[in-house]
Design an enzyme around this catalytic site. Structure first.
Site, short mmCIF file in Angstrom:
data_model
loop_
_atom_site.label_atom_id
_atom_site.label_comp_id
_atom_site.label_asym_id
_atom_site.label_seq_id
_atom_site.Cartn_x
_atom_site.Cartn_y
_atom_site.Cartn_z
N CYS A 179 0.83 -1.22 0.00
CA CYS A 179 0.00 0.00 0.00
C CYS A 179 0.86 1.27 0.00
O CYS A 179 1.44 1.59 -1.03
CB CYS A 179 -0.99 -0.05 1.16
SG CYS A 179 -2.47 0.90 0.82
N HIS A 193 -3.41 -5.34 0.76
CA HIS A 193 -2.79 -5.82 2.00
C HIS A 193 -2.79 -7.35 2.06
O HIS A 193 -3.70 -7.95 2.64
CB HIS A 193 -3.54 -5.27 3.21
CG HIS A 193 -3.35 -3.80 3.38
ND1 HIS A 193 -2.37 -3.26 4.18
CD2 HIS A 193 -4.01 -2.75 2.83
CE1 HIS A 193 -2.42 -1.94 4.11
NE2 HIS A 193 -3.41 -1.60 3.30
N GLU A 207 -1.18 -9.31 3.85
CA GLU A 207 -1.05 -9.85 5.22
C GLU A 207 -2.40 -10.22 5.82
O GLU A 207 -2.47 -11.03 6.75
CB GLU A 207 -0.31 -8.85 6.11
CG GLU A 207 -1.07 -7.60 6.54
CD GLU A 207 -1.01 -6.45 5.53
OE1 GLU A 207 -0.73 -6.72 4.34
OE2 GLU A 207 -1.28 -5.30 5.93
N1 GLN Z 1 -2.19 6.51 2.85
C1 GLN Z 1 -2.29 5.77 1.65
C2 GLN Z 1 -3.68 5.86 1.03
O1 GLN Z 1 -4.60 6.24 1.66
C3 GLN Z 1 -1.94 4.32 1.88
C4 GLN Z 1 -2.90 3.63 2.77
C5 GLN Z 1 -2.35 2.35 3.33
O2 GLN Z 1 -1.15 2.13 3.32
N2 GLN Z 1 -3.22 1.51 3.88
O3 GLN Z 1 -3.85 5.55 -0.09
#
Ligand code: GLN
Length: 553
Positions: A386, A512, A514
């Site tokens: 992300c 994600h 994980e």
């Molecule tokens: N802050 C970034 C976004 O909102 C990444 C979010 C995250 O890593 N979960 O896109």
């Protein structure tokens, strides 16, 4: 045929928080499932936030996102991992949700002039959200309800009252109350002390709940004398005072509980007959976690490295992938701000892999970008998640494509080169709660990629939580310079996975992974990342041990 009843097990905690109520609840769920029963499980959180999505990770730890997009407590991660069962929004209930429902109803006039009160209205709503789970996906034999907080908290009183009432509704064997307490060892006295447990049970009984079983968290084995003493003072049969000894891995907890006849005692109380559990798969897992033949170092470079709970699922995914690769994964926590001050080489010199996790906000971002440059140039395995993917794209744009001012629109609004920008459907959103791109979304994976090698499939789905994305205006620029956009949303519009050429293992994903890793079935990306790190480690070691073999003759 008479329909079987759904039985309820309530798990409360006392003395202090963080004793492992979530793990204890999940362990019970696993054991009952392994005995062939259908189980559902929920976490009741007394706080007033509707969900933890708006909370700072320092306050709450990781926000665990489900397939359906709900943002939930990290204990739901343990539930999914132990029960190998997908949770949904109904598996996490907060005071905020309950009050939100009741107040909406009151404004609509549904209460027909009644005074709306904690008892009976809030308690009725709580009871119905617990019972609701018995109707999802067919018959459920046992529902496990974990009550957040510690007995004695003011905010959890309505929850305690609701479960007290449920205890009176049917036969005594329809419900069971398990209380998790601490039996501290006092070094100076050389003794385990039962008084905190006695006080905690006293507090529970004052609310009208008599526990049927005590799980006693302890650093030392509980002798019969201690168990008998607790039993006498707390009015619990001695065999129902179960030792919950500190374990070296959370996956051992159900096995340790079973040594004390845990699930048999629960089933006897609930008057359910079921075969003994087959725990061989789980024993094998614990054995692999405890006795690996390899040892590698993975650096996690993030903002919340001082609060490990913020990265709970990532840590668990490493345990799973380590077990699969016969490797112990030592996590090296590196503050992204330290990297910015001290340089990447100082902190990342002897690592076998780097993970940049998700995150929010600008603090520490330059350190993350710098650490990605280091592993890219030194060909060290890398997984970006992300925000980690955003940083990877920024790093590539700056240092390979030469776009020195590349950055993310998340951090600066006036940018000439926002290689990461706000998703179009986020532009009009003003509220913060539950408004990101959340939950499971599909992606299409290109065959010629490390990502495809890991999944073995071109169509995948993983869980998301973000507002920003790769800016498609820069696709041509990065691909020309060797970045590969190997995963896209099915409509081709959103970049989900990037890799780079000429690197042994470099994968950065918008989602994600994980959140979908299981102890006996690690997430494919974590599995292959660790495999690459083990390989890297062996090659590096052999290069150090046999320098002549590697020199160019
Ligand atoms: N802050 C970034 C976004 O909102 C990444 C979010 C995250 O890593 N979960 O896109």
């Amino acid at each position: 045929m008479e329909e079987r009843k759904t039985k309820y097990v309530f798990i409360t905690g006392g003395v202090v928080s963080s004793l492992g109520k979530g793990i204890a609840s999940a362990s019970l769920g696993l054991l009952l499932k392994k005995r062939g029963l259908s189980v559902n499980i929920l976490k009741l959180d007394p706080y007033l936030n509707v969900d933890p999505g708006t909370m700072n990770p320092f306050q709450h730890g990781e926000v665990y996102v489900l397939d359906d997009g709900s943002e939930t407590d990290l204990d739901l991660g343990h539930y999914e991992r132990f029960l190998n069962q997908s949770m949904c929004s109904d598996n996490n209930v907060t005071s905020g949700q309950i009050y939100h429902t009741i107040i909406t109803r009151e404004r609509r006039g549904d209460y027909l002039g009644a005074t709306v009160q904690v008892i009976p209205h809030v308690t009725a709503e709580l009871k119905s959200s617990i019972k609701k789970l018995s109707k999802i996906n067919g018959h459920v034999d046992v529902i496990i309800a974990e009550i957040g907080g510690t007995v004695g908290d003011i905010e959890s009183l309505p929850f305690m009252e609701a479960i007290r009432q449920m205890g009176l509704e049917g036969d005594p064997s329809d419900t069971m109350f398990i209380h998790l307490t601490l039996v501290p060892y006092i070094d100076a006295a050389g003794e385990l002390k039962t008084k905190p447990t006695q006080h905690s049970v006293k507090a529970l009984r004052e609310i009208g709940i008599q526990p049927n079983m005590l799980l006693c968290r302890t650093a030392k084995t509980l002798g019969d004398d201690i168990r008998n003493k607790i039993a006498l003072f707390c009015s619990v049969p001695s065999k129902n005072v179960i030792e919950a000894i500190d374990a070296s891995t959370i996956y051992e907890v159900p096995l340790l509980f079973e040594e004390h006849d845990f699930s048999n005692i629960v089933l006897k109380h609930l008057n359910i007959e079921a075969p003994e559990p087959d725990l061989t798969e789980w024993e094998d897992l614990v054995n692999r976690i405890k006795h690996p033949n390899n040892r590698i170092k993975i650096a996690i470079c993030g903002k919340y490295v001082y609060l490990k709970d913020a990265y709970k699922s990532i840590m668990e995914a490493f345990y799973h992938a380590g077990a699969e690769n016969d490797a112990r994964v030592d996590l090296v926590w590196v503050s992204s701000e330290d990297i910015k001050k001290g340089g990447a080489a100082k902190f990342l010199d002897d690592i076998d892999g780097l993970l940049i996790p998700g995150g929010f906000g600008e603090r520490g971002v330059e350190g993350k970008i710098e650490s990605i440059r280091f592993i890219r140039e030194n060909k060290i395995p890398f997984l970006g998640i992300c925000l980690g993917m955003h940083c990877a794209v920024i790093e590539y744009a700056r240092n390979v494509c030469g776009l020195k001012d590349a950055h993310s629109f998340e951090f600066y609004r006036e940018l000439k080169n926002p290689v990461i920008h706000l998703m179009a459907d986020q532009e009009k959103i003003t509220g913060l709660g539950g408004t990101m791109r959340l939950g499971s979304y599909p992606a299409v994976i290109e065959k010629d990629s490390l990502t495809y090698k890991a999944y073995g499939e071109t169509e995948i789905a993983d869980r998301h939580r973000h507002r920003y994305e790769f800016n498609n205006k820069y696709r041509d620029m990065v691909t020309k310079d060797g970045m590969k956009l190997v995963g896209l949303s099915p409509d081709g519009k959103l970049v989900e996975v990037v890799e780079i050429e000429n690197h042994p293992w470099y994968v950065a994903v918008q989602y994600h992974p994980e959140l979908k890793s299981h102890p006996t079935k690690p997430h494919p990306l974590f599995r292959d990342f660790i495999a690459a790190a083990v390989k890297y480690h062996k090659e590096r070691r052999s290069a150090v041990e046999n320098p002549e073999q590697n020199s160019i003759a």
